[in-house]
Design an enzyme around this catalytic site. Sequence first.
Site, PDB file in Angstrom:
ATOM      1  CD  GLU A   9     -56.418  40.718  52.221  1.00 20.32           C
ATOM      2  OE1 GLU A   9     -55.058  39.358  51.478  1.00 20.32           O
ATOM      3  OE2 GLU A   9     -56.613  39.417  51.186  1.00 20.32           O
ATOM      4  CB  SER A  31     -42.550  48.920  57.888  1.00 22.44           C
ATOM      5  OG  SER A  31     -42.384  47.422  57.046  1.00 22.44           O
ATOM      6  CG  HIS A  70     -27.800  49.367  56.436  1.00 20.17           C
ATOM      7  ND1 HIS A  70     -28.531  49.701  55.013  1.00 20.17           N
ATOM      8  CD2 HIS A  70     -28.602  48.783  56.931  1.00 20.17           C
ATOM      9  CE1 HIS A  70     -29.670  49.485  55.353  1.00 20.17           C
ATOM     10  NE2 HIS A  70     -29.899  49.500  56.340  1.00 20.17           N
TER      11      HIS A  70
END
Lengths: 624, 624
Positions: free
Chosen positions: A367, A127, A264
């Site tokens: 955060e 991610s 890609h």
Amino acid sequence: MTQPGAGTTPGMDRHEFRRELAQQLRVDSVRCSAQAGSGHPTSSMSAAELMAVLLDGHLRMNIDNPKDPKGDHLVFSKGHASPLYYSCLKAAGAIDDGELLSYRRLGSRLEGHPTPRVPWVDVATGSLGQGLPIAVGLALCAKRLDRLPSRAWAICGDSELTEGSIWEAFDHASFEKLDNLIAIVDVNRLGQTGETMHGWDLDVYAERARAFGWEAIEIDGHDVEAIDDAFGRATRESGRPTVVLARTVKGKGAEEVEDKPGKHGKPLEDPERAIEQLGGERDLQVRIAAPDTAGERHRFEPPGGEPPSFDLGDEVPTRKAYGQALKALGDTRGDVVALDGEVSNSTYSELFRDAHPDRYFEMYIAEQQMIAAAVGMQRRGWKPFASTFAAFLTRAYDFIRMAAVSRANLRLCGSHAGVSIGEDGPSQMGLEDLAAFRAVHSSTVLYPCDANQTVGLVELMADRDGISYVRTHRGATPVIYDPNERFEIGGSRTLRDGDDVTLVGAGVTLHEALAAAERLEEDGVHPRVIDLYSVKPIDVDALGRAGSETGAVVIAEDHWIDGGLGDAVLTALADAGVSAQVRKLGVRDMPGSGKPDELMREAGIDAEAIATAARELVGAASLA
Amino acid sequence: MTQPGAGTTPGMDRHEFRRELAQQLRVDSVRCSAQAGSGHPTSSMSAAELMAVLLDGHLRMNIDNPKDPKGDHLVFSKGHASPLYYSCLKAAGAIDDGELLSYRRLGSRLEGHPTPRVPWVDVATGSLGQGLPIAVGLALCAKRLDRLPSRAWAICGDSELTEGSIWEAFDHASFEKLDNLIAIVDVNRLGQTGETMHGWDLDVYAERARAFGWEAIEIDGHDVEAIDDAFGRATRESGRPTVVLARTVKGKGAEEVEDKPGKHGKPLEDPERAIEQLGGERDLQVRIAAPDTAGERHRFEPPGGEPPSFDLGDEVPTRKAYGQALKALGDTRGDVVALDGEVSNSTYSELFRDAHPDRYFEMYIAEQQMIAAAVGMQRRGWKPFASTFAAFLTRAYDFIRMAAVSRANLRLCGSHAGVSIGEDGPSQMGLEDLAAFRAVHSSTVLYPCDANQTVGLVELMADRDGISYVRTHRGATPVIYDPNERFEIGGSRTLRDGDDVTLVGAGVTLHEALAAAERLEEDGVHPRVIDLYSVKPIDVDALGRAGSETGAVVIAEDHWIDGGLGDAVLTALADAGVSAQVRKLGVRDMPGSGKPDELMREAGIDAEAIATAARELVGAASLA
């Protein structure tokens, strides 16, 4: 700058060796992706020289003991370039060619994106925008906790610089003066669908990095001499982190894909031709430089102390008990550290900060960076507790999800849960946290109702594996448990026995359930009351017994109606094979501002609502 | 620069009026917080001059028609300064003093943090770092869709500049050349617990803003002349967004709190004395400048077309059907727009992009900014569909949560759900999305199993209020529904009737359930199969009937075991008052890489696992 002891091959000068090694990394990236039938070879090929030079003399790592705290960290923030990473492991002698070719196959630890199933991988990536913030955590931990000269190297893609979390990392790294952190950005210009926002305009990135307090070095990412020089400069002590911005070519070296869009995330159509253009297979080995053996890992000497205890009947917010318990943990254990997102006077982690300032990390209102830093710290063996409002942990949900893929051991606290916070309104109310955390792999979800229980559960979190989460409330609740009571994760407490109906609550609703029970007794209804402080794992036995013995269950939670306590209880009943009439009470309408009791009444989760639901269920049962 | 028609008071020059207005805003902020017994007066007092000058001549807004698309937007990114915002509304004649003093009371629309219950509020704020990205969406929408000279003004706190999402906004705003966007940063130096990272070092912020392509103006935020000049410069067409960095003093004007730590988020102890120090109550009115009435809102002329349809038995990924359906919606409706997080060739939103490039927004890898932009666009009456991998929507979970507080109408698509994506591994697998979206207020959660169903559900999303979410798969699934079949949100389809056991699936597991049913029939077990394409709202009737008629229910989902389809079904059965034996099948262990069918088998959610669970339940039932 280049370390002694790095690998070379007879008859080749060092630069030549590195160029050859880079070609080998490309060839192996093409080979393993071709074998798998998927993967990201072109994103691997652009960074081949960067990695070849890094492996040969700059990275310091004990390849036989990747957990050596004196070694450097290599974080592939662009985790999709896993073919390159695994090719590096092969070149370093960590894995063999056979394993390389198991890439992406069922059972292989060489997954599509790196995870710590491979011991040289510190944290899972894939991610985008997470590797660099985690590297900040690793570097911060090495500098401020371990106090060892370990460095963190983060290999980033240019596409991921659009993630805000990258700029949280830039901000924190310079603020913390992390000159043991080096970001290498593989600016290959091409993203998944087309050109990136800034293409090959390295100056844009350099200006931003410098404005964020970093050293920025712009180079040709295929020039091994320039790379060597840049890494040398990056590792000098400067009081600042360094970013090496490398202009590269995606798919470099293979005509089929070099600098071409639409290439890609797919293997080459003609891998054989590409391998030929890259000069064929090679079997070069590179000896990774060993870490400096000098110095000892710093340990904090805990001052000693006792856990807090609270008198029965006192009114104490569970968030305050969290802060006191955390401070007390720090008193007795040197490995516990705390982080907070600039609300430590609300979560009460300030009690830890004031007692143990060297082990407290102010992460400001960031955060994502907070969770990333905690992930880095746990990787180096510390026990981080990170806290903010439950509502604001949603900001880091992707980081928490990925922490589970990293097999991280994190302890998180979300305060100000539910409508019972009162006047601040819905933006500050954690109303989805139980659902969100139940759906995190390896998670433990705890939800105490009083101060002594909070202390007991926070102590258990310290040695709990996986992602453990404790939910606390803003308002005071009465102490109902003796300080000597011991709680187990996965347990529950039956606070009142009765066979007509079961009332299940946790946190603030447990007290409402107890009050409802009083009213029901007045009507001659005998309720059982269960304190479900452990939402996951859950006490299937106690719930199954209650469901089967009372036949009717009311669950009340200060949380959206879906995904939380109610759903957890329904699953437990199903798992126990017990059929019962069940009524879920939770928040259904968007709350506004008001006093806590007004909002709980409006949401239908107070004693009156619980009693009414119980009466209806019991009435329905007696009619049946 | 200052607009004609703005309010003044006889005997006062304009600067004097603004200074007096600022003091009134302070006094009213102190008053309403004191009355409420909570709130953030000190964070309001620092920005009083900024707001006084903005209201008096710079902001253009039709106060009687705040939805006028020609008007400007005023987004309080620092939503905790709601006392200031409401005091502005009073000064502008939008609310009266009585309502101001209802602040934070149950039933009052003046909540602790602003929400669109107040019609002049465009979007809810209170989770920091969100207002500016949403203002980017408003400005982008005004410029590229409506093509009107509407501006977006975002009032930010300095503390929130640590949120990465702020830098996503900076990045996108300059890339999109949004000179109709002005960020005003109230640099009052003090956060909630202490000094911010950069204190009053305005240069640090200015350098960063400039490196991100913005104009940056540094001023004394209490100097009304400097503010007037800065706003005038900010509103000149420059091809760049502008940030006004205003050095201010928190709690300005009241000795008790001025520039003092520990005064965040609480009412003043002695409000009367503060009001006296601020020169007492005033009743100034400011006339907000009217928007320019010239120009007409741009409308896109849809070219017309037909929705796609697929032949029974064809194998089509639902993600591809999503893209085709979205493109077709754009063919027939000019109000539909699309956004994607740089994966449009994976989500297939590229089909919309290629057909309707003027209505497509490439948000690069910045999921928070993507959702924020969509929130801005829906506020201006457009119908945004935003897509990325389901896994990466977790990055924007706080934005989605807050979009619900904004009462936003958003359409979201998460692709690549579940272990069935195969080789890419867990970082790319959406496994928590159903749980996360079920726990969003106002949400609709749709989960189609074939291409024609996807088309039908995507069409329904266009006019659905709230947050609607559709989950799509990477791999192809067979078309089982006729193109003419109509689906309703909240419905289900019973694809096979039987009274021995109910098999519930959705998406990829629906096909596994159908295959399991074939195997069970061979064993003489007659299963009912339900396609639960609408996870929320859910078909309580059909599930209740199935549960009661078969007595045994197996639910299979390509999602973590907690919080998703299984929990939704258990709730529906409880709501229907039906008791049945239920077995949930979902993903329990961390998956790795592998082929889709291998991973589904390993997770125990394939036809074989469903059939086994059904046999066990039926066996148990016949034994009972």
